[in-house]
Design a protein around this motif. Structure first.
Motif, mmCIF file in Angstrom:
data_model
loop_
_atom_site.group_PDB
_atom_site.id
_atom_site.type_symbol
_atom_site.label_atom_id
_atom_site.label_comp_id
_atom_site.label_asym_id
_atom_site.label_seq_id
_atom_site.Cartn_x
_atom_site.Cartn_y
_atom_site.Cartn_z
ATOM 1 N N TYR A 49 0.812 -1.218 0.000
ATOM 2 C CA TYR A 49 0.000 0.000 0.000
ATOM 3 C C TYR A 49 0.849 1.275 0.000
ATOM 4 N N ALA A 50 2.099 1.173 0.406
ATOM 5 C CA ALA A 50 2.984 2.341 0.337
ATOM 6 C C ALA A 50 3.325 2.687 -1.113
ATOM 7 N N HIS A 51 3.225 1.690 -1.983
ATOM 8 C CA HIS A 51 3.562 1.888 -3.387
ATOM 9 C C HIS A 51 2.348 1.970 -4.301
ATOM 10 N N TYR A 52 1.238 1.343 -3.908
ATOM 11 C CA TYR A 52 0.033 1.298 -4.736
ATOM 12 C C TYR A 52 -1.196 1.512 -3.866
ATOM 13 N N LEU A 53 -2.096 2.367 -4.331
ATOM 14 C CA LEU A 53 -3.305 2.668 -3.559
ATOM 15 C C LEU A 53 -4.274 1.496 -3.509
ATOM 16 N N ASN A 54 -4.383 0.754 -4.626
ATOM 17 C CA ASN A 54 -5.351 -0.330 -4.699
ATOM 18 C C ASN A 54 -5.003 -1.242 -5.875
ATOM 19 N N LYS A 55 -5.867 -2.219 -6.102
ATOM 20 C CA LYS A 55 -5.623 -3.189 -7.160
ATOM 21 C C LYS A 55 -5.638 -2.537 -8.543
ATOM 22 N N ALA A 56 -6.493 -1.546 -8.756
ATOM 23 C CA ALA A 56 -6.541 -0.859 -10.053
ATOM 24 C C ALA A 56 -5.196 -0.203 -10.364
ATOM 25 N N HIS A 57 -4.555 0.361 -9.356
ATOM 26 C CA HIS A 57 -3.233 0.959 -9.567
ATOM 27 C C HIS A 57 -2.193 -0.113 -9.897
ATOM 28 N N LEU A 58 -2.342 -1.291 -9.291
ATOM 29 C CA LEU A 58 -1.444 -2.398 -9.615
ATOM 30 C C LEU A 58 -1.655 -2.868 -11.052
ATOM 31 N N VAL A 59 -2.911 -2.930 -11.479
ATOM 32 C CA VAL A 59 -3.198 -3.320 -12.860
ATOM 33 C C VAL A 59 -2.562 -2.316 -13.810
ATOM 34 N N ARG A 60 -2.718 -1.045 -13.509
ATOM 35 C CA ARG A 60 -2.138 0.005 -14.351
ATOM 36 C C ARG A 60 -0.612 -0.149 -14.413
ATOM 37 N N ALA A 61 0.005 -0.385 -13.264
ATOM 38 C CA ALA A 61 1.463 -0.528 -13.228
ATOM 39 C C ALA A 61 1.918 -1.745 -14.017
ATOM 40 N N ALA A 62 1.200 -2.845 -13.867
ATOM 41 C CA ALA A 62 1.565 -4.059 -14.597
ATOM 42 C C ALA A 62 1.423 -3.831 -16.100
ATOM 43 N N ALA A 63 0.345 -3.180 -16.497
ATOM 44 C CA ALA A 63 0.131 -2.893 -17.925
ATOM 45 C C ALA A 63 1.235 -1.981 -18.456
ATOM 46 N N ARG A 64 1.595 -0.969 -17.694
ATOM 47 C CA ARG A 64 2.642 -0.045 -18.133
ATOM 48 C C ARG A 64 3.994 -0.750 -18.227
ATOM 49 N N GLU A 65 4.248 -1.674 -17.301
ATOM 50 C CA GLU A 65 5.514 -2.403 -17.329
ATOM 51 C C GLU A 65 5.617 -3.255 -18.595
ATOM 52 N N VAL A 66 4.544 -3.963 -18.916
ATOM 53 C CA VAL A 66 4.528 -4.782 -20.127
ATOM 54 C C VAL A 66 4.670 -3.883 -21.357
ATOM 55 N N LEU A 67 3.958 -2.773 -21.369
ATOM 56 C CA LEU A 67 4.019 -1.855 -22.499
ATOM 57 C C LEU A 67 5.416 -1.251 -22.639
ATOM 58 N N ALA A 68 6.060 -0.946 -21.534
ATOM 59 C CA ALA A 68 7.415 -0.382 -21.591
ATOM 60 C C ALA A 68 8.374 -1.373 -22.246
ATOM 61 N N GLU A 69 8.198 -2.667 -21.953
ATOM 62 C CA GLU A 69 9.033 -3.680 -22.597
ATOM 63 C C GLU A 69 8.794 -3.685 -24.103
ATOM 64 N N ARG A 70 7.523 -3.627 -24.514
ATOM 65 C CA ARG A 70 7.190 -3.609 -25.940
ATOM 66 C C ARG A 70 7.741 -2.337 -26.596
ATOM 67 N N ASP A 71 7.655 -1.219 -25.882
ATOM 68 C CA ASP A 71 8.139 0.063 -26.401
ATOM 69 C C ASP A 71 9.626 -0.021 -26.704
ATOM 70 N N ASP A 72 10.392 -0.596 -25.790
ATOM 71 C CA ASP A 72 11.834 -0.729 -26.006
ATOM 72 C C ASP A 72 12.122 -1.554 -27.257
ATOM 73 N N VAL A 73 11.442 -2.684 -27.374
ATOM 74 C CA VAL A 73 11.684 -3.587 -28.499
ATOM 75 C C VAL A 73 11.240 -2.951 -29.819
ATOM 76 N N ILE A 74 10.029 -2.401 -29.849
ATOM 77 C CA ILE A 74 9.519 -1.796 -31.087
ATOM 78 C C ILE A 74 10.350 -0.569 -31.463
ATOM 79 N N GLY A 75 10.800 0.176 -30.464
ATOM 80 C CA GLY A 75 11.680 1.313 -30.730
ATOM 81 C C GLY A 75 12.988 0.883 -31.378
ATOM 82 N N GLU A 76 13.532 -0.242 -30.916
ATOM 83 C CA GLU A 76 14.753 -0.777 -31.535
ATOM 84 C C GLU A 76 14.484 -1.188 -32.978
ATOM 85 N N TYR A 77 13.332 -1.822 -33.220
ATOM 86 C CA TYR A 77 12.979 -2.206 -34.588
ATOM 87 C C TYR A 77 12.923 -0.972 -35.485
ATOM 88 N N ALA A 78 12.250 0.080 -35.029
ATOM 89 C CA ALA A 78 12.080 1.298 -35.830
ATOM 90 C C ALA A 78 13.418 1.966 -36.122
#
Length: 185
Positions: A49-78
Motif C-alpha cells: 500500500y505504500a507503493h500502490y493505492l489499490n488493485k486498479a493501480h497495480l493493474v495500471r502498473a503491470a500494464a505499463r511495465e509490459v508496455l514499456a518492454e514492448r516500447d523498447d523492443v519496437i523502438g529498436e525495430y524502428a
C-alpha cells in the motif's frame, strides 16, 4: 527507519507489479486479493500500500511495465536501418507473447467492460501500443519501401491498426490455449 532511494523504490514497485501479474494470471483479477500479492511478493501489506493505492493501480502498473518492454523492443525495430514490415513485425510480437501476461491482458479487457478505471487503462495502453506500431511501420515505409514521410505516416495508420488487431487476436488465442493446457487445481 531508513528511507528507500528512488532506484530502490522502483525495484520494489517492479517486484510488487511482477507478483501481481503472477497472481492475476493464476487466480484472475477478481479473485486476487492484496493478501495474495503480499504472499507472492514476500512483502508486507503496508509495503504494497505504500507503493500502490489499490488493485486498479497495480493493474495500471503491470500494464505499463509490459508496455514499456514492448516500447523498447519496437523502438529498436524502428531504429534499425531496415525496420520490419507488417508481417515480420507481427511475427516478432507474437513470438514474444508470454502466456501468463496474455491471460492477464484478456482478463483486463474483460474488466474494462464494467470498470471505468480499468477501461481507461486499456484505452490508454492500446492507444500507446498502436502509436508505437505506427512509428515502426512509418520507419519501414520510409527506410525500406522508400515512401515520402507524409505518405508513409498516412499509410502506416491503417497498417498499425491491422497489426494491432491481429496481435490482440494472438494474445486472446494464447491466453485461451495456455489456460486450457494448464492442469486443473
Amino acid at each position: 527507519m531508513p528511507r528507500l532511494t528512488d532506484a530502490r523504490k522502483e525495484l520494489r514497485r517492479a517486484q510488487i507489479a511482477e507478483a501481481a501479474v503472477r497472481c492475476f494470471g493464476r487466480n484472475g483479477l477478481e479473485r486476487t486479493s492484496i493478501a495474495d500479492i503480499t504472499a507472492e511478493s514476500g512483502l508486507s501489506a503496508g509495503s504494497i500500500y505504500a507503493h500502490y493505492l489499490n488493485k486498479a493501480h497495480l493493474v495500471r502498473a503491470a500494464a505499463r511495465e509490459v508496455l514499456a518492454e514492448r516500447d523498447d523492443v519496437i523502438g529498436e525495430y524502428a531504429a534499425d536501418d531496415a525496420p520490419p514490415g507488417p508481417d515480420e513485425l507481427l511475427a516478432r510480437l507474437v513470438a514474444a507473447i508470454d502466456p501468463a501476461e496474455a491471460r492477464v491482458g484478456v482478463q483486463v479487457w474483460g474488466e474494462a467492460t464494467t470498470d471505468p478505471a480499468i477501461r481507461d487503462i486499456v484505452v490508454d495502453m492500446t492507444g500507446r501500443m498502436r502509436a508505437m506500431l505506427h512509428d515502426c511501420l512509418t520507419a519501414w515505409l520510409v527506410k525500406v519501401e522508400h515512401h515520402e514521410p507524409v505518405e508513409a505516416r498516412e499509410r502506416a495508420a491503417s497498417l498499425a491498426h491491422r497489426v494491432m488487431a491481429l496481435y490482440q487476436a494472438e494474445l486472446l488465442y494464447t491466453a485461451l490455449r495456455s489456460a486450457a493446457e494448464e492442469p486443473a487445481s
